[in-house]
Scaffold this active site. Structure first.
Site, PDB file in Angstrom:
ATOM      1  N   ALA A  20      -5.040  -2.235   5.374  1.00  0.00           N
ATOM      2  CA  ALA A  20      -6.363  -1.739   5.925  1.00  0.00           C
ATOM      3  C   ALA A  20      -7.485  -2.028   4.617  1.00  0.00           C
ATOM      4  CB  ALA A  20      -6.213  -0.489   6.493  1.00  0.00           C
ATOM      5  N   TRP A  21      -8.623  -1.954   5.101  1.00  0.00           N
ATOM      6  CA  TRP A  21      -9.745  -1.694   4.010  1.00  0.00           C
ATOM      7  C   TRP A  21      -9.681  -0.191   4.009  1.00  0.00           C
ATOM      8  CZ3 TRP A  21     -14.376  -4.617   1.787  1.00  0.00           C
ATOM      9  CH2 TRP A  21     -15.135  -3.739   1.204  1.00  0.00           C
ATOM     10  N   THR A  24      -6.455   6.369  12.015  1.00  0.00           N
ATOM     11  CA  THR A  24      -6.912   7.333  11.434  1.00  0.00           C
ATOM     12  C   THR A  24      -7.752   8.495  12.109  1.00  0.00           C
ATOM     13  OG1 THR A  24      -8.734   7.922   9.708  1.00  0.00           O
ATOM     14  CG2 THR A  24      -9.134   5.742  11.131  1.00  0.00           C
ATOM     15  N   TYR A  58     -16.426   2.683   8.337  1.00  0.00           N
ATOM     16  CA  TYR A  58     -14.681   2.884   8.131  1.00  0.00           C
ATOM     17  C   TYR A  58     -14.304   3.298   9.639  1.00  0.00           C
ATOM     18  CZ  TYR A  58      -9.817   4.400   7.285  1.00  0.00           C
ATOM     19  OH  TYR A  58      -8.440   4.668   7.064  1.00  0.00           O
ATOM     20  N   GLY A  99       0.842  -1.326  -0.095  1.00  0.00           N
ATOM     21  CA  GLY A  99      -0.027   0.021   0.072  1.00  0.00           C
ATOM     22  C   GLY A  99       0.798   1.344  -0.065  1.00  0.00           C
ATOM     23  N   MET A 100       0.140   2.314  -0.060  1.00  0.00           N
ATOM     24  CA  MET A 100       0.989   3.589  -0.071  1.00  0.00           C
ATOM     25  C   MET A 100       1.856   3.914   0.920  1.00  0.00           C
ATOM     26  SD  MET A 100      -0.756   7.538  -1.065  1.00  0.00           S
ATOM     27  CE  MET A 100      -1.581   7.702   0.548  1.00  0.00           C
ATOM     28  N   LYS A 117     -11.785   0.963  12.395  1.00  0.00           N
ATOM     29  CA  LYS A 117     -10.462   1.259  12.592  1.00  0.00           C
ATOM     30  C   LYS A 117     -10.377   1.514  14.096  1.00  0.00           C
ATOM     31  CE  LYS A 117      -7.375   2.353  10.012  1.00  0.00           C
ATOM     32  NZ  LYS A 117      -6.594   1.324   9.708  1.00  0.00           N
ATOM     33  N   TRP A 171      -5.233  12.467   6.047  1.00  0.00           N
ATOM     34  CA  TRP A 171      -4.810  12.993   4.950  1.00  0.00           C
ATOM     35  C   TRP A 171      -3.593  13.034   4.305  1.00  0.00           C
ATOM     36  CZ3 TRP A 171      -6.833  18.791   4.402  1.00  0.00           C
ATOM     37  CH2 TRP A 171      -8.349  19.148   4.780  1.00  0.00           C
ATOM     38  N   ASP A 202      -1.993 -12.174   4.445  1.00  0.00           N
ATOM     39  CA  ASP A 202      -3.361 -11.839   4.377  1.00  0.00           C
ATOM     40  C   ASP A 202      -3.600 -11.797   5.844  1.00  0.00           C
ATOM     41  OD1 ASP A 202      -5.972 -11.581   4.441  1.00  0.00           O
ATOM     42  OD2 ASP A 202      -6.398 -12.965   2.579  1.00  0.00           O
TER      43      ASP A 202
HETATM   44  N1  LIG Z   1      -4.910   7.516   3.050  1.00  0.00           N
HETATM   45  C1  LIG Z   1      -5.260   8.158   3.805  1.00  0.00           C
HETATM   46  O1  LIG Z   1      -5.524   9.299   3.632  1.00  0.00           O
HETATM   47  C2  LIG Z   1      -5.267   7.628   5.311  1.00  0.00           C
HETATM   48  C3  LIG Z   1      -5.597   8.690   6.331  1.00  0.00           C
HETATM   49  C4  LIG Z   1      -5.559   8.142   7.552  1.00  0.00           C
HETATM   50  C5  LIG Z   1      -5.278   6.859   7.910  1.00  0.00           C
HETATM   51  N2  LIG Z   1      -4.835   6.072   7.046  1.00  0.00           N
HETATM   52  C6  LIG Z   1      -4.493   4.531   7.510  1.00  0.00           C
HETATM   53  O2  LIG Z   1      -3.129   4.601   6.930  1.00  0.00           O
HETATM   54  C7  LIG Z   1      -2.863   3.018   6.663  1.00  0.00           C
HETATM   55  C8  LIG Z   1      -2.290   2.912   5.342  1.00  0.00           C
HETATM   56  O3  LIG Z   1      -3.092   3.499   4.354  1.00  0.00           O
HETATM   57  P1  LIG Z   1      -2.483   3.651   2.900  1.00  0.00           P
HETATM   58  O4  LIG Z   1      -3.156   5.025   2.456  1.00  0.00           O
HETATM   59  O5  LIG Z   1      -1.270   3.065   2.756  1.00  0.00           O
HETATM   60  O6  LIG Z   1      -3.807   2.619   2.226  1.00  0.00           O
HETATM   61  P2  LIG Z   1      -3.616   1.721   0.996  1.00  0.00           P
HETATM   62  O7  LIG Z   1      -2.769   2.298  -0.044  1.00  0.00           O
HETATM   63  O8  LIG Z   1      -5.088   1.269   0.617  1.00  0.00           O
HETATM   64  O9  LIG Z   1      -3.101   0.477   1.434  1.00  0.00           O
HETATM   65  C9  LIG Z   1      -3.745  -0.639   2.404  1.00  0.00           C
HETATM   66  C10 LIG Z   1      -3.032  -1.892   1.809  1.00  0.00           C
HETATM   67  O10 LIG Z   1      -3.713  -2.934   2.679  1.00  0.00           O
HETATM   68  C11 LIG Z   1      -3.750  -4.055   1.815  1.00  0.00           C
HETATM   69  N3  LIG Z   1      -4.887  -4.962   2.182  1.00  0.00           N
HETATM   70  C12 LIG Z   1      -6.259  -4.944   2.201  1.00  0.00           C
HETATM   71  N4  LIG Z   1      -6.587  -5.857   2.874  1.00  0.00           N
HETATM   72  C13 LIG Z   1      -5.764  -6.713   3.303  1.00  0.00           C
HETATM   73  C14 LIG Z   1      -5.578  -7.862   3.884  1.00  0.00           C
HETATM   74  N5  LIG Z   1      -6.572  -8.611   4.188  1.00  0.00           N
HETATM   75  N6  LIG Z   1      -4.419  -8.587   4.130  1.00  0.00           N
HETATM   76  C15 LIG Z   1      -3.274  -7.815   3.905  1.00  0.00           C
HETATM   77  N7  LIG Z   1      -3.182  -6.750   3.369  1.00  0.00           N
HETATM   78  C16 LIG Z   1      -4.633  -6.049   3.024  1.00  0.00           C
HETATM   79  C17 LIG Z   1      -4.252  -3.665   0.674  1.00  0.00           C
HETATM   80  O11 LIG Z   1      -4.156  -4.585  -0.421  1.00  0.00           O
HETATM   81  P3  LIG Z   1      -4.953  -4.543  -1.839  1.00  0.00           P
HETATM   82  O12 LIG Z   1      -4.197  -3.359  -2.677  1.00  0.00           O
HETATM   83  O13 LIG Z   1      -4.523  -5.806  -2.419  1.00  0.00           O
HETATM   84  O14 LIG Z   1      -6.222  -4.206  -1.255  1.00  0.00           O
HETATM   85  C18 LIG Z   1      -3.233  -2.175   0.443  1.00  0.00           C
HETATM   86  O15 LIG Z   1      -2.111  -2.709  -0.317  1.00  0.00           O
HETATM   87  C19 LIG Z   1      -4.212   2.397   6.814  1.00  0.00           C
HETATM   88  O16 LIG Z   1      -4.228   1.724   8.512  1.00  0.00           O
HETATM   89  C20 LIG Z   1      -5.119   3.300   6.821  1.00  0.00           C
HETATM   90  O17 LIG Z   1      -6.406   3.135   7.432  1.00  0.00           O
HETATM   91  C21 LIG Z   1      -4.912   6.236   5.719  1.00  0.00           C
END
Ligand SMILES: NC(=O)c1ccc[n+]([C@@H]2O[C@H](COP(=O)([O-])OP(=O)(O)OC[C@H]3O[C@@H](n4cnc5c(N)ncnc54)[C@H](OP(=O)(O)O)[C@@H]3O)[C@@H](O)[C@H]2O)c1
Length: 305
Positions: free
Chosen positions: A61-62, A102, A131, A11-12, A135, A157, A37
């Site tokens: 995360a989802w 989050t 969501y 993920g990102m 979380k 963000w 997984d």
């Molecule tokens: N992005 C934001 O603005 C933001 C803001 C606040 C908090 N966060 C938190 O920051 C964290 C990272 O977020 P991100 O932006 O990097 O999200 P992301 O790019 O959506 O990455 C999440 C990763 O989790 C993977 N994943 C989903 N289901 C899984 C499972 N069952 N087992 C293992 N991996 C799984 C996804 O894989 P697939 O691609 O294969 O589904 C994806 O690679 C998360 O906890 C999120 O809640 C993000």
């Protein structure tokens, strides 16, 4: 030597965390969903047994905020069930665990807040979305199972080079449209994934007490303010970004009006919080621009999470 295991490494945030650890010479294994997984108990047990980590960081995360409204059980299985499984594995292995969370655990209600005071780490959560509820359940699963070695690191963000996010979307739209309408009534802290990665590493190296930490940039703005800054960085006229109210946009999950997180726990720890959002954006921008221009189809609008 600390051995790190990063779940959700595709993920990102996960990509940038693994890169930051490797760049610092740490021993790190990053596993994407295919490798680990978190909804599969055997997958979690096997990964922890195979890599014997000292620290597990859960970046999985989802994150589809709107989709979670109609699929809360499935989101819960990842965001709470996955966190619980990893925490149980860490308890057995004697590993520390960082659960990334989050701002959506809070109500984000500007009107009810006392002079818009940033949310403290121990403010009472009151999520308004599926969501956010899932979380929050993930946070509690980790803190309950790892009272002496569990960390919750809330961010908000987020933007980075390796995923769809608001900054990349604005770079794309500036190229495609004469003007863009962006909401001006949601307040938060744009935060670079590389800064969150550094903050997680600092937390572990400081042997911080377990508990909740807020890894967001300092300062605050609105999505409109962020978009204008991005247009400025592109050499475009910021007046092409027009302010609109959230009420103009209807989405399944309500977006928080106020998402600013306080940094008191860092002060108590003696570790500086992440710096000003604008400084970080300027530093990150060349990498984001290169990523977007090299992958024009790669970005989707994804403010928040
Ligand atoms: N992005 C934001 O603005 C933001 C803001 C606040 C908090 N966060 C938190 O920051 C964290 C990272 O977020 P991100 O932006 O990097 O999200 P992301 O790019 O959506 O990455 C999440 C990763 O989790 C993977 N994943 C989903 N289901 C899984 C499972 N069952 N087992 C293992 N991996 C799984 C996804 O894989 P697939 O691609 O294969 O589904 C994806 O690679 C998360 O906890 C999120 O809640 C993000």
């Amino acid at each position: 030597m600390t051995r790190w295991l990063v779940a959700g490494a595709g993920g990102m945030l996960g990509i940038d965390l693994v890169a930051a650890l490797a760049a610092r010479g740490e021993t790190v294994t990053g596993l994407d969903r295919a490798g680990l997984d978190v909804t599969d108990a055997a997958s979690v047990t096997d990964a922890i047994a195979a890599f014997r980590p000292d620290v597990v960081v859960n970046c999985s995360a989802w994150t589809a905020v709107d989709d979670a409204e109609a699929a809360e059980e499935r989101a819960l299985a990842v965001n709470a069930g996955g966190a619980a499984r990893l925490a149980a594995g860490c308890a057995v292995a004697g590993a520390r665990m960082v659960q990334v969370s989050t701002d959506y655990v809070f109500a984000g209600d500007l009107v009810a807040r006392d002079a818009a005071r940033p949310y403290a780490e121990d403010d009472v959560p009151a999520p308004r979305t599926a969501y956010g509820r899932t979380k929050l359940a993930g946070e509690r699963a980790v803190l309950d199972r790892l009272p002496g070695s569990g960390y919750v690191v809330r961010t908000a963000w987020l933007y980075g080079a390796h995923g769809g996010n608001f900054v990349r979307t604005m770079i794309k739209l500036e190229d495609q449209r004469p003007a863009v309408d962006v909401v001006d009534d949601q307040h938060g802290q744009p935060t670079w994934t590389a800064d969150v990665a550094s903050q997680i590493i600092a937390l572990i190296h400081a042997a911080a007490p377990p508990g909740i930490y807020h890894a967001t940039s300092s300062g605050q703005t609105t999505w409109f303010g962020l978009a204008r800054e991005i247009f400025g960085l592109l050499g475009a006229d910021p007046a092409r970004v027009r302010p609109v109210s959230s009420s103009a946009l209807s989405r399944p999950a309500p977006r928080p009006a106020y998402s600013v997180l306080g940094h008191g726990a860092w002060a108590r720890l003696g570790v500086p919080p992440i710096g000003d959002w604008r400084t970080a954006l300027h530093q990150a921008f060349p990498e984001l621009l290169a990523a977007q221009r090299g992958d024009v189809a790669g970005a989707t609008a994804a403010p928040g999470r």
